[in-house]
Design an enzyme around this catalytic site. Structure first.
Site, short mmCIF file in Angstrom:
data_model
loop_
_atom_site.label_atom_id
_atom_site.label_comp_id
_atom_site.label_asym_id
_atom_site.label_seq_id
_atom_site.Cartn_x
_atom_site.Cartn_y
_atom_site.Cartn_z
N ASN A 114 54.85 37.28 59.25
CA ASN A 114 54.25 37.14 57.92
C ASN A 114 55.25 37.64 56.88
OD1 ASN A 114 51.60 36.32 56.74
ND2 ASN A 114 51.75 38.31 55.73
N CYS B 189 24.18 11.44 51.88
CA CYS B 189 24.21 11.27 53.33
C CYS B 189 23.48 9.97 53.69
CB CYS B 189 23.51 12.47 53.98
SG CYS B 189 23.31 12.27 55.75
N CYS C 195 21.94 17.68 57.44
CA CYS C 195 21.87 17.24 58.84
C CYS C 195 23.26 17.25 59.48
CB CYS C 195 21.21 15.85 58.93
SG CYS C 195 22.26 14.48 58.41
N GLN D 114 43.34 28.90 60.78
CA GLN D 114 42.36 29.08 59.71
C GLN D 114 42.58 28.00 58.65
OE1 GLN D 114 42.04 33.60 58.77
NE2 GLN D 114 44.01 33.30 59.76
N ASN D 115 43.66 27.23 58.81
CA ASN D 115 44.02 26.25 57.79
C ASN D 115 43.17 24.99 57.89
OD1 ASN D 115 45.89 28.14 57.19
ND2 ASN D 115 47.63 27.03 58.03
N ASP E 105 44.33 22.12 56.41
CA ASP E 105 45.21 21.08 55.89
C ASP E 105 45.70 20.05 56.91
OD1 ASP E 105 47.21 22.49 57.32
OD2 ASP E 105 47.82 23.66 55.56
N HIS F 141 38.20 27.14 60.33
CA HIS F 141 37.58 27.04 59.00
C HIS F 141 37.36 25.60 58.56
CE1 HIS F 141 38.97 31.44 58.02
NE2 HIS F 141 37.91 31.38 58.83
N GLY G 127 51.50 33.93 59.39
CA GLY G 127 51.19 33.50 58.02
C GLY G 127 49.76 33.74 57.61
N THR G 128 49.20 34.86 58.07
CA THR G 128 47.84 35.19 57.65
C THR G 128 47.77 36.62 57.14
OG1 THR G 128 45.53 35.46 58.36
CG2 THR G 128 47.18 35.65 60.09
#
Ligand code: BJW
Ligand code: ZN
Length: 254
Positions: free
Chosen positions: A223, A157, A140, A111-112, A114, A129, A197-198
Site C-alpha cells: 500500500n 424492474c 426482488c 473490494q473493487n 471496477d 462489494h 491497495g486498501t
C-alpha cells in the site's frame, strides 16, 4: 526507507511468495489508482460533491436523491469503458496463472467494483462489494449486466416494477454471501495472505487479514501508506502497487 532496504524487503516478500502454495489476495481501490480510478480515502482520494464515501454510499443516500446518485454511477460506468488494467492487475493475473499451472491455489477477493482484475485476465474474482457493471432490483432478485453503457434514467424492474439500483454494496448492507463465504474459507486456509491497495478500514473485508493471520498464514501488505493492517503483517511494503507487485511477482514467475 532507502531503496536498498526497500529492495531487500521486496526480496523477502518474493521469497515468502515463492514458498506459498495457497495464496489469497485482498485488493482495494489503491490497485486501480494507477489506471486513473479515484480512491475513496488516502492518496488519490476524490470525494464526490465534497462528501466522504460513508455519507453517500448508503441506501439512505440513494433514497434521498435517487436520480442524482444513479446518474453519478452511470457517469462512473461510462468512464470505466476507457480505463485499462495496469501493471498491478497484470502481475496478479500472472501470479494466478503461475500458481494454477503449478498445482497451487490462488484466490482474489476484491473490494473493487471496477472489473479491472477480470479485464487483466484474472478468473473467479470474488467481488465483495458488487460490480459497477451490473444493476439489480431494489426489491426482488432481478439482476442485469449493463457493461459500460450510460443509463441516464432509472429503469423499472421488469419483474416487480420497483426502481433498479447499482449492484454494489453500500454501508449497512450485507456482502454477497457466496463471495464472502468463499473469501473467509480461503483466508482461513491459505499459506500467504496479501493485502493490496486498501486502507483496511472497511469491515468485514478488512477483517480478512486478521482472520488469515490468526489462522497461521504469513502476510504481506502492499500500500502507498501505512494502514491499521501494517502492524499485523509480516512484511509491509509501502509503495505503488504496480511497481511493487511487478517486482515481487516478476521474480516468482520469471
Ligand atoms: C495505493 C495507491 C497505489 C493509492 N498503490 N496503494 C464500526 C466498526 C467496524 C465496522 C463498522 C463500524 N460501523 C459500521 C461498520 C460497518 C461498515 C464499516 O466498515 N464502516 C467503516 C467505515 C467503519 N461496513 C459495512 O457497512 C459493510 N457491511 C456490513 O458490515 O454488513 C454486515 C456484515 C457483517 C459481517 C459479515 C457480513 C456482513 C458494507 C461495506 C460497503 C462498502 N462500500 C463501498 C462503496 C462501494 C460502491 C461504490 O464505490 O460506489 O466500498 S465504501 C468504499 O470503501 C468501497 C470500497 O470497496 C471500500 C474500501 O475502500 P478501499 O478499497 O480500502 O479503498 P480506500 O480508498 O479506503 O484506500 C485505498 C488505499 O490505497 C489508500 O490507503 C491509499 O494510500 C492507497 N493507494 N494509490 C498502492 N498506486
Ligand atoms: Zn424486482
Amino acid at each position: 526507507m532507502n531503496e536498498i532496504d526497500f529492495a531487500d524487503r521486496i526480496a523477502k516478500a518474493s521469497d515468502l511468495l515463492a514458498g506459498a502454495r495457497s495464496v489469497v489476495v485482498l485488493s482495494g481501490a489503491g490497485i486501480s489508482a494507477e489506471s486513473g480510478v479515484p480512491t475513496y480515502r488516502g492518496a488519490g482520494a476524490e470525494p464526490w460533491d465534497g462528501l466522504r464515501a460513508e455519507q453517500w454510499a448508503t441506501p439512505e443516500g440513494y433514497a434521498r436523491d435517487r436520480q442524482r446518485v444513479w446518474k453519478w454511477y452511470s457517469d462512473r460506468r461510462v468512464q470505466l469503458g476507457s480505463i485499462r488494467p495496469n501493471a498491478g492487475h497484470d502481475a496478479l493475473a500472472r501470479l494466478q496463472r503461475h500458481l494454477l499451472k503449478t498445482g497451487g491455489k490462488f484466490t482474489l477477493a476484491t473490494q473493487n467494483i471496477d472489473g479491472l482484475h477480470q479485464a487483466a485476465g484474472c478468473q473467479n474474482v470474488l467481488e465483495l462489494h458488487g460490480s459497477l457493471l451490473k444493476v439489480r432490483c431494489s426489491r426482488c432478485s432481478y439482476r442485469l449486466t449493463v457493461g459500460y453503457e450510460p443509463m441516464e434514467e432509472i429503469p423499472s424492474c421488469p419483474d416487480c416494477g420497483r426502481p433498479l439500483r447499482p449492484a454494489v454494496v453500500w454501508f449497512g448492507e450485507t456482502l454477497p454471501q457466496d463471495a464472502w463465504q468463499a473469501a473467509v474459507e480461503a483466508a482461513q486456509n491459505c499459506d500467504l495472505f496479501m493485502s493490496v491497495g486498501t486502507s483496511a478500514t472497511v469491515y468485514p473485508a478488512a477483517g480478512l487479514v486478521e482472520l488469515a493471520v490468526a489462522s497461521g498464514a504469513r502476510s504481506i501488505e502492499v500500500n502507498l501508506e501505512p494502514t491499521p493492517a501494517s502492524g499485523l503483517v509480516d512484511i509491509a511494503l509501502h509503495g505503488q502497487a504496480g511497481d511493487v507487485l511487478t517486482r515481487m511477482v516478476g521474480r516468482r514467475t520469471g
